[in-house]
Design an enzyme around this catalytic site. Sequence first.
Site, PDB file in Angstrom:
ATOM      1  N   ASP A  16     -15.048  14.123  -3.576  1.00 16.08           N
ATOM      2  CA  ASP A  16     -13.824  14.694  -4.145  1.00 16.08           C
ATOM      3  C   ASP A  16     -14.009  16.135  -4.598  1.00 16.08           C
ATOM      4  OD1 ASP A  16     -12.692  12.169  -3.759  1.00 16.08           O
ATOM      5  OD2 ASP A  16     -13.368  11.492  -5.726  1.00 16.08           O
ATOM      6  N   LYS A  19     -13.079  18.796  -0.180  1.00 23.15           N
ATOM      7  CA  LYS A  19     -13.457  19.003   1.227  1.00 23.15           C
ATOM      8  C   LYS A  19     -12.221  19.173   2.116  1.00 23.15           C
ATOM      9  CE  LYS A  19     -15.731  15.109   1.046  1.00 23.15           C
ATOM     10  NZ  LYS A  19     -15.728  14.856  -0.410  1.00 23.15           N
ATOM     11  N   GLY A  43     -10.622  10.111   0.669  1.00 23.48           N
ATOM     12  CA  GLY A  43      -9.269  10.564   0.353  1.00 23.48           C
ATOM     13  C   GLY A  43      -9.335  12.072   0.295  1.00 23.48           C
ATOM     14  N   HIS A  44      -8.862  12.742   1.335  1.00 29.90           N
ATOM     15  CA  HIS A  44      -8.972  14.192   1.426  1.00 29.90           C
ATOM     16  C   HIS A  44      -7.576  14.807   1.291  1.00 29.90           C
ATOM     17  CE1 HIS A  44     -13.011  13.869   3.844  1.00 29.90           C
ATOM     18  NE2 HIS A  44     -13.051  13.309   2.658  1.00 29.90           N
ATOM     19  N   GLN A 230     -17.167  11.583   1.678  1.00 29.94           N
ATOM     20  CA  GLN A 230     -18.057  11.248   0.560  1.00 29.94           C
ATOM     21  C   GLN A 230     -18.925  12.474   0.265  1.00 29.94           C
ATOM     22  OE1 GLN A 230     -17.825   8.534   3.237  1.00 29.94           O
ATOM     23  NE2 GLN A 230     -15.985   8.347   2.023  1.00 29.94           N
ATOM     24  N   ARG A 309      -8.321   5.626  -9.336  1.00 27.05           N
ATOM     25  CA  ARG A 309      -9.172   5.428 -10.522  1.00 27.05           C
ATOM     26  C   ARG A 309      -9.437   6.759 -11.218  1.00 27.05           C
ATOM     27  NH1 ARG A 309     -14.332   2.410  -8.054  1.00 27.05           N
ATOM     28  NH2 ARG A 309     -13.833   3.776  -6.308  1.00 27.05           N
TER      29      ARG A 309
HETATM   30  P1  GDP Z   1     -12.067  15.611  -1.106  1.00 26.31           P
HETATM   31  O1  GDP Z   1     -12.201  14.142  -1.069  1.00 26.31           O
HETATM   32  O2  GDP Z   1     -13.374  16.308  -1.225  1.00 26.31           O
HETATM   33  O3  GDP Z   1     -11.250  16.160   0.029  1.00 26.31           O
HETATM   34  O4  GDP Z   1     -11.276  15.969  -2.454  1.00 26.31           O
HETATM   35  P2  GDP Z   1      -9.974  15.184  -3.025  1.00 26.31           P
HETATM   36  O5  GDP Z   1      -8.798  15.549  -2.218  1.00 26.31           O
HETATM   37  O6  GDP Z   1     -10.268  13.745  -3.216  1.00 26.31           O
HETATM   38  O7  GDP Z   1      -9.919  15.797  -4.489  1.00 26.31           O
HETATM   39  C1  GDP Z   1      -9.788  17.151  -4.696  1.00 26.31           C
HETATM   40  C2  GDP Z   1      -8.541  17.383  -5.565  1.00 26.31           C
HETATM   41  O8  GDP Z   1      -8.572  18.696  -6.090  1.00 26.31           O
HETATM   42  C3  GDP Z   1      -7.258  17.286  -4.768  1.00 26.31           C
HETATM   43  O9  GDP Z   1      -6.240  16.817  -5.616  1.00 26.31           O
HETATM   44  C4  GDP Z   1      -6.976  18.733  -4.373  1.00 26.31           C
HETATM   45  O10 GDP Z   1      -5.602  18.998  -4.164  1.00 26.31           O
HETATM   46  C5  GDP Z   1      -7.481  19.451  -5.606  1.00 26.31           C
HETATM   47  N1  GDP Z   1      -8.035  20.791  -5.349  1.00 26.31           N
HETATM   48  C6  GDP Z   1      -8.819  21.215  -4.341  1.00 26.31           C
HETATM   49  N2  GDP Z   1      -9.205  22.486  -4.517  1.00 26.31           N
HETATM   50  C7  GDP Z   1      -8.660  22.878  -5.691  1.00 26.31           C
HETATM   51  C8  GDP Z   1      -8.731  24.088  -6.465  1.00 26.31           C
HETATM   52  O11 GDP Z   1      -9.389  25.066  -6.097  1.00 26.31           O
HETATM   53  N3  GDP Z   1      -8.044  24.096  -7.650  1.00 26.31           N
HETATM   54  C9  GDP Z   1      -7.318  23.028  -8.099  1.00 26.31           C
HETATM   55  N4  GDP Z   1      -6.699  23.120  -9.262  1.00 26.31           N
HETATM   56  N5  GDP Z   1      -7.236  21.885  -7.402  1.00 26.31           N
HETATM   57  C10 GDP Z   1      -7.910  21.813  -6.229  1.00 26.31           C
HETATM   58  P1  IMO Z   2     -14.180  11.460  -0.447  1.00 28.23           P
HETATM   59  O1  IMO Z   2     -14.444  11.639   1.025  1.00 28.23           O
HETATM   60  C1  IMO Z   2     -15.618   9.749  -4.189  1.00 28.23           C
HETATM   61  C2  IMO Z   2     -17.753   5.936  -3.889  1.00 28.23           C
HETATM   62  C3  IMO Z   2     -17.108   4.705  -4.503  1.00 28.23           C
HETATM   63  C4  IMO Z   2     -18.337   3.911  -4.885  1.00 28.23           C
HETATM   64  C5  IMO Z   2     -19.299   4.210  -3.745  1.00 28.23           C
HETATM   65  C6  IMO Z   2     -19.332   3.147  -2.655  1.00 28.23           C
HETATM   66  O2  IMO Z   2     -12.743  11.439  -0.801  1.00 28.23           O
HETATM   67  O3  IMO Z   2     -14.988  12.414  -1.262  1.00 28.23           O
HETATM   68  P2  IMO Z   2     -17.650   2.462  -0.718  1.00 28.23           P
HETATM   69  O4  IMO Z   2     -16.216   2.012  -0.776  1.00 28.23           O
HETATM   70  O5  IMO Z   2     -17.862   3.670   0.092  1.00 28.23           O
HETATM   71  O6  IMO Z   2     -18.583   1.354  -0.348  1.00 28.23           O
HETATM   72  O7  IMO Z   2     -18.007   2.828  -2.249  1.00 28.23           O
HETATM   73  O8  IMO Z   2     -18.885   5.440  -3.192  1.00 28.23           O
HETATM   74  N1  IMO Z   2     -16.911   6.656  -2.913  1.00 28.23           N
HETATM   75  C7  IMO Z   2     -16.324   7.839  -3.158  1.00 28.23           C
HETATM   76  N2  IMO Z   2     -16.278   8.582  -4.286  1.00 28.23           N
HETATM   77  N3  IMO Z   2     -15.031  10.201  -3.050  1.00 28.23           N
HETATM   78  C8  IMO Z   2     -15.101   9.487  -1.908  1.00 28.23           C
HETATM   79  O9  IMO Z   2     -14.680   9.966  -0.726  1.00 28.23           O
HETATM   80  C9  IMO Z   2     -15.738   8.220  -1.949  1.00 28.23           C
HETATM   81  N4  IMO Z   2     -15.954   7.261  -1.023  1.00 28.23           N
HETATM   82  C10 IMO Z   2     -16.683   6.313  -1.625  1.00 28.23           C
HETATM   83  O10 IMO Z   2     -16.322   5.045  -5.620  1.00 28.23           O
HETATM   84  O11 IMO Z   2     -18.908   4.423  -6.055  1.00 28.23           O
HETATM   85 MG    MG Z   3     -11.526  12.458  -2.097  1.00 27.63          MG
END
Ligand code: GDP
Ligand code: IMO
Ligand code: MG
Length: 432
Positions: A16, A19, A43-44, A230, A309
């Site tokens: 998270d 990416k 979840g991207h 991840q 979560r």
């Molecule tokens: P990923 O799994 O690595 O793609 O990241 P997620 O999408 O799960 O979580 C990143 C969160 O931060 C998302 O809600 C994005 O919209 C937000 N986000 C990403 N870059 C920035 C930033 O530079 N500033 C802020 N405020 N939010 C950001």
């Molecule tokens: P993105 O790509 C954050 C965590 C879960 C758990 C562990 C194992 O959005 O960054 P799994 O369901 O893969 O067997 O769970 O890994 N986890 C993540 N945490 N971002 C993710 O993906 C994750 N994918 C799995 O919370 O601790």
């Molecule tokens: Mg994510």
Amino acid sequence: MSSYRVQVLVGAQWGDEGKGRVVDVLARDIDVVVRFQGGANAGHTVVAGGRKHVFHLLPSGMLYPNRICIIGNGLVVDPEQLSNEIDELDPKPESIGTRLVVSYGAHIVMPYHKKLDLLAERARSDRGSSVIGTTGRGIGPCYVDKYNRSGIRAEDLVSRDILEKKLRDNLDEKNKIFEKIYDSEPFDFDELFKQALGWGEFLAPYLGDSTLEIDASLSAGKRVLFEGAQATLLDIDHGTYPFVTSSSCVSGGASIGGALGPGRFDRVIGVVKAYCTRVGEGPFPTEDLGETGEHLRQKGAEFGATTGRPRRCGWLDLVALNYAVKVNGMDTIALTKLDVLSGLSEIKVCAAYEIDGQKRSVFPSSAAIIGGARPIYSGLKGWDADISACRKFGDLPTEAREYVRFIEESTSVRVGLIGVGPGREDTVSIDF
Ligand code: GDP
Ligand code: IMO
Ligand code: MG
């Protein structure tokens, strides 16, 4: 436009990091985006044109027209989830039928994998073992079958006889596990077989040979980006085992799950959040259970994009980051969410750990040892100004620039891009 033709992008912390949004920024100048591991546990998030899209299986380059998006052989694909994700995309990406390729070698997450995932977590909890806090998406059990050589691959869904045999074999084993170990309902073969044939019909137009597709793209002079899911510290080998996911999330995973020889990668980008978060269980030395953690969670909207979560939050951990730099061979950092730190009078960074009374600045890749690590912090001056409108490095307040420079000096890796908000345009690009 950068001169890099083949790039890998990985998460440098516990996931998270942002990416998806960095892939979306890069995709402007990229022809092909390849996801290489994981599944719908990812979840991207991409925020473009005022709209928020969350990708779970689809590569995050999907929003740009004409980009080829590949779901590589290293993934575990839940067809129902993929179908929903395509249906829910709004606006619908143009010509998705010709732009999306699902590797015939990707493995299929079956309903029994999801059920096994949940039951295994419950059993760990019941017997007092540490739960992992999985996403419940069936990831671990599906990879178990892959490595046990009993898994069902995407290609099997379009081959009735093979599917029938494989599904029978699998249900024969799985139903015994459900009934005898978990005292739970078995799956009905006929029902599941019918469902699986339906998934085959849905997947058929997208199935392809991702290895050849990538090779042909490179021969045609196209630019390819491998999108990790991840992150390094969740990697099955290099993360905080057993509190990890079941795939190779580090840059090396792109070679195997994306199908390209290691010598062909030109650059490895590590996505680093300006602070740290973690979802699920496992060691997290800089976790802040007090006001700072709560402040970062609220200001950074740190709630899971897949499960909703609340994410555990804390200061940036340079010990862990330096480990990620090494494991991935990181060339460039994309630093996200710097805007979330605005308004704090002091910003802390963990420069070393204290473990058993000893100072250590090297990450011990053993969950047992990291569990006992106490962070030793350095304090940097914060800044007040809202930085979300900054577009050039020089626009940032002095203290924000110093924070970035401090990260560069501590890791010996250049920061090429800074996120100052979630939107596509909300970036400071230094030389990306
Ligand atoms: P990923 O799994 O690595 O793609 O990241 P997620 O999408 O799960 O979580 C990143 C969160 O931060 C998302 O809600 C994005 O919209 C937000 N986000 C990403 N870059 C920035 C930033 O530079 N500033 C802020 N405020 N939010 C950001
Ligand atoms: P993105 O790509 C954050 C965590 C879960 C758990 C562990 C194992 O959005 O960054 P799994 O369901 O893969 O067997 O769970 O890994 N986890 C993540 N945490 N971002 C993710 O993906 C994750 N994918 C799995 O919370 O601790
Ligand atoms: Mg994510």
